[in-house]
Scaffold this motif. Sequence first.
Motif, PDB file in Angstrom:
ATOM      1  N   VAL A 122       0.826  -1.200   0.000  1.00 56.30           N
ATOM      2  CA  VAL A 122       0.000   0.000   0.000  1.00 56.30           C
ATOM      3  C   VAL A 122       0.869   1.262   0.000  1.00 56.30           C
ATOM      4  O   VAL A 122       1.965   1.277   0.579  1.00 56.30           O
ATOM      5  CB  VAL A 122      -0.943  -0.014   1.225  1.00 56.30           C
ATOM      6  N   ASP A 123       0.390   2.259  -0.706  1.00 59.58           N
ATOM      7  CA  ASP A 123       1.080   3.549  -0.705  1.00 59.58           C
ATOM      8  C   ASP A 123       0.275   4.550   0.107  1.00 59.58           C
ATOM      9  O   ASP A 123      -0.931   4.419   0.250  1.00 59.58           O
ATOM     10  CB  ASP A 123       1.237   4.070  -2.145  1.00 59.58           C
ATOM     11  N   PRO A 124       0.964   5.572   0.632  1.00 60.61           N
ATOM     12  CA  PRO A 124       0.226   6.579   1.409  1.00 60.61           C
ATOM     13  C   PRO A 124      -0.826   7.265   0.551  1.00 60.61           C
ATOM     14  O   PRO A 124      -0.567   7.635  -0.599  1.00 60.61           O
ATOM     15  CB  PRO A 124       1.312   7.582   1.810  1.00 60.61           C
ATOM     16  N   GLY A 125      -2.042   7.417   1.101  1.00 59.22           N
ATOM     17  CA  GLY A 125      -3.063   8.217   0.442  1.00 59.22           C
ATOM     18  C   GLY A 125      -2.780   9.693   0.669  1.00 59.22           C
ATOM     19  O   GLY A 125      -3.068  10.537  -0.180  1.00 59.22           O
ATOM     20  N   TRP A 126      -2.228   9.977   1.818  1.00 66.54           N
ATOM     21  CA  TRP A 126      -1.780  11.323   2.175  1.00 66.54           C
ATOM     22  C   TRP A 126      -0.766  11.183   3.292  1.00 66.54           C
ATOM     23  O   TRP A 126      -0.893  10.310   4.148  1.00 66.54           O
ATOM     24  CB  TRP A 126      -2.951  12.197   2.664  1.00 66.54           C
ATOM     25  N   ARG A 127       0.259  12.024   3.256  1.00 69.25           N
ATOM     26  CA  ARG A 127       1.174  12.054   4.404  1.00 69.25           C
ATOM     27  C   ARG A 127       1.637  13.473   4.662  1.00 69.25           C
ATOM     28  O   ARG A 127       1.667  14.301   3.757  1.00 69.25           O
ATOM     29  CB  ARG A 127       2.362  11.122   4.200  1.00 69.25           C
ATOM     30  N   ARG A 128       1.977  13.698   5.921  1.00 70.90           N
ATOM     31  CA  ARG A 128       2.467  15.006   6.355  1.00 70.90           C
ATOM     32  C   ARG A 128       3.668  15.389   5.494  1.00 70.90           C
ATOM     33  O   ARG A 128       4.464  14.537   5.089  1.00 70.90           O
ATOM     34  CB  ARG A 128       2.894  14.880   7.819  1.00 70.90           C
ATOM     35  N   ARG A 229       2.340   0.940  11.110  1.00 74.80           N
ATOM     36  CA  ARG A 229       1.847   1.563   9.884  1.00 74.80           C
ATOM     37  C   ARG A 229       2.384   0.958   8.611  1.00 74.80           C
ATOM     38  O   ARG A 229       1.920   1.287   7.526  1.00 74.80           O
ATOM     39  CB  ARG A 229       2.148   3.075   9.911  1.00 74.80           C
ATOM     40  N   ARG A 263       9.889   5.410   4.694  1.00 74.90           N
ATOM     41  CA  ARG A 263       8.468   5.276   5.041  1.00 74.90           C
ATOM     42  C   ARG A 263       8.292   5.221   6.555  1.00 74.90           C
ATOM     43  O   ARG A 263       9.058   4.566   7.257  1.00 74.90           O
ATOM     44  CB  ARG A 263       7.885   4.018   4.390  1.00 74.90           C
TER      45      ARG A 263
ATOM     46  N   LEU B 213      -9.456  15.961   4.437  1.00 77.02           N
ATOM     47  CA  LEU B 213      -8.913  15.250   3.266  1.00 77.02           C
ATOM     48  C   LEU B 213     -10.028  14.945   2.265  1.00 77.02           C
ATOM     49  O   LEU B 213      -9.796  14.270   1.260  1.00 77.02           O
ATOM     50  CB  LEU B 213      -8.241  13.935   3.678  1.00 77.02           C
ATOM     51  N   GLY B 243      -2.859  14.954  11.947  1.00 77.28           N
ATOM     52  CA  GLY B 243      -2.462  13.579  11.672  1.00 77.28           C
ATOM     53  C   GLY B 243      -1.256  13.558  10.765  1.00 77.28           C
ATOM     54  O   GLY B 243      -0.867  14.588  10.191  1.00 77.28           O
ATOM     55  N   GLN B 244      -0.688  12.372  10.645  1.00 81.06           N
ATOM     56  CA  GLN B 244       0.574  12.253   9.913  1.00 81.06           C
ATOM     57  C   GLN B 244       0.431  11.429   8.652  1.00 81.06           C
ATOM     58  O   GLN B 244       1.072  11.710   7.648  1.00 81.06           O
ATOM     59  CB  GLN B 244       1.589  11.596  10.852  1.00 81.06           C
ATOM     60  N   LEU B 245      -0.420  10.400   8.708  1.00 82.19           N
ATOM     61  CA  LEU B 245      -0.445   9.448   7.597  1.00 82.19           C
ATOM     62  C   LEU B 245      -1.836   8.844   7.440  1.00 82.19           C
ATOM     63  O   LEU B 245      -2.418   8.338   8.401  1.00 82.19           O
ATOM     64  CB  LEU B 245       0.580   8.329   7.872  1.00 82.19           C
ATOM     65  N   TRP B 246      -2.363   8.891   6.208  1.00 74.85           N
ATOM     66  CA  TRP B 246      -3.574   8.163   5.855  1.00 74.85           C
ATOM     67  C   TRP B 246      -3.165   7.131   4.817  1.00 74.85           C
ATOM     68  O   TRP B 246      -2.652   7.496   3.755  1.00 74.85           O
ATOM     69  CB  TRP B 246      -4.646   9.098   5.289  1.00 74.85           C
ATOM     70  N   GLN B 247      -3.331   5.863   5.135  1.00 72.42           N
ATOM     71  CA  GLN B 247      -2.786   4.801   4.289  1.00 72.42           C
ATOM     72  C   GLN B 247      -3.575   3.523   4.486  1.00 72.42           C
ATOM     73  O   GLN B 247      -3.814   3.109   5.620  1.00 72.42           O
ATOM     74  CB  GLN B 247      -1.324   4.579   4.666  1.00 72.42           C
ATOM     75  N   GLY B 248      -3.976   2.907   3.398  1.00 72.08           N
ATOM     76  CA  GLY B 248      -4.682   1.632   3.495  1.00 72.08           C
ATOM     77  C   GLY B 248      -6.007   1.735   4.239  1.00 72.08           C
ATOM     78  O   GLY B 248      -6.471   0.761   4.824  1.00 72.08           O
TER      79      GLY B 248
END
Lengths: 287, 287
Positions: A122-128, A229, A263, B213, B243-248
């Motif tokens: 999986v790849d980040p959908g959004w990240r800081r 994560r 990551r 988001l 938040g920092q990360l939205w993933q999976g």
Amino acid sequence: MAGGGQRTETASGSSFDLATAVRGGPERWTAEVDPGWTVAGRPNGGYLLALVTRAALEAVGQPHPLAVSGHFLSPAEPGPAALAVRVLRAGRSLSTARVTLAQEGAARLEALVTAGRVDPDVDPGWRRATGPPDLTPVEDCLPGRPELPGGVPARLLSHLDLRLDPATAGWLAGRPGGRLEMRGWVRFADGRAADPLALLQVVDALPPASFELGLASWAPTVELTVYLRGLPAPGWLACVVAGQLWQGGWFDEQAEVWDSAGRLVAQSRQFAGARPAAPAGDAEPTP
Amino acid sequence: MAGGGQRTETASGSSFDLATAVRGGPERWTAEVDPGWTVAGRPNGGYLLALVTRAALEAVGQPHPLAVSGHFLSPAEPGPAALAVRVLRAGRSLSTARVTLAQEGAARLEALVTAGRVDPDVDPGWRRATGPPDLTPVEDCLPGRPELPGGVPARLLSHLDLRLDPATAGWLAGRPGGRLEMRGWVRFADGRAADPLALLQVVDALPPASFELGLASWAPTVELTVYLRGLPAPGWLACVVAGQLWQGGWFDEQAEVWDSAGRLVAQSRQFAGARPAAPAGDAEPTP
């Protein structure tokens, strides 16, 4: 996964897997708290959290911890331990178990473990926007030694290869930096690959951030929560720990663990006690 | 504190105290999950955490929660609930209890509560240089209304006076800001003073950061941990969530709550699920 009962898989035979092996199940497990994963004779909190989480994963039949919260109740010691596991939710994508670790009839640690599967692709959908930390390169960091200043044994550092960033290593030379901060690189000394279970150890591998405030006394963890994560890429793990407030003998610290591919693979936060070397107050962090 | 048994004190008669009242004890309690502390008909996670923590405080006889970790197991509903409390540690300065909230025989939430006494007069021994957040002044913020876009009822906002910072309110107008961030001011609508128990509600009062988001679907909390760091001064509480990360399908968000005297009084972190409005995958956040 074994999925309840039988002996744990310790496929790699690594020292971490041996030290976190659990036997029995599905509700009653036994384990040996290993004397090698200690600092000043006390088992490391991250190590204990990994140990109880292994029992939880076995009991629920999920591959990875996703969110783990542990409350430390009394000081654990090397030696036999009994683990009671209660499955609270058994779902397809999420399962939750409670684990209580006891020694000689006294509860040492109780943890809630929500488990599932971390998708490797999986790849980040959004990240800081701020990405991996800008640590001093491994080769310029200070190797952790299995003895702290003052001759305190840190046997944990025989198993973990730790490289402290000189920027947060002032306490080692008696010149603490004055901030709740600790940074460094971590990997298993025997080459074991990190996975989400092992990251529970890694988030608590660095010395307490309170050392950089000159609070060299022991820092008993009261609560430790970890979110897993990602599946770490091979190689060194960059760990950055920072706290916000030390007040009334309590401090917080949060850790981020980043893999060699840049990551974010684990986040943790803990609530711990730290008092000056010559305490003025009368209250102890633990009863 | 009542210290086990009897009816809970609800000295102020405020709506929060009435909605979190527990009866019975010391190990078996009952409560009514109040329909007024809901969003889209679902009880708010911070509200539920406060409810179970009240039972824990009663059982251990300590005045304040210090560190609370909750794992949400299945969706709660307004109506009767049974709370099972088990005291895990009963110390002079620290006590810990486990609480399981069940409805119709099914566990909804299990929490570990470490409690003690927050000293009202203590000053920080050290704090991070960055102090209280620079929020838009209350009078220029957007008052929360008990109905979200699309007509979703948010009855919680009849009890909580919420003022959203326009900087993180783009989602309200269909233009989400594109970051895991939410900021605003919070106080109880009926004037109840905030205390550490009430801060468990406050940390979860703002809309999910995932709304910014553009993930307007419901955001079920999996895990929520709160540290209580001070007794709030009277007045508005500044809340910042990031938040920092939205993933999976999973994201983290951490909240800080600052009082009107510029002191950090609560820190929290949660692990929650959020998927796009038209999910492509097959996995659900909850089984």
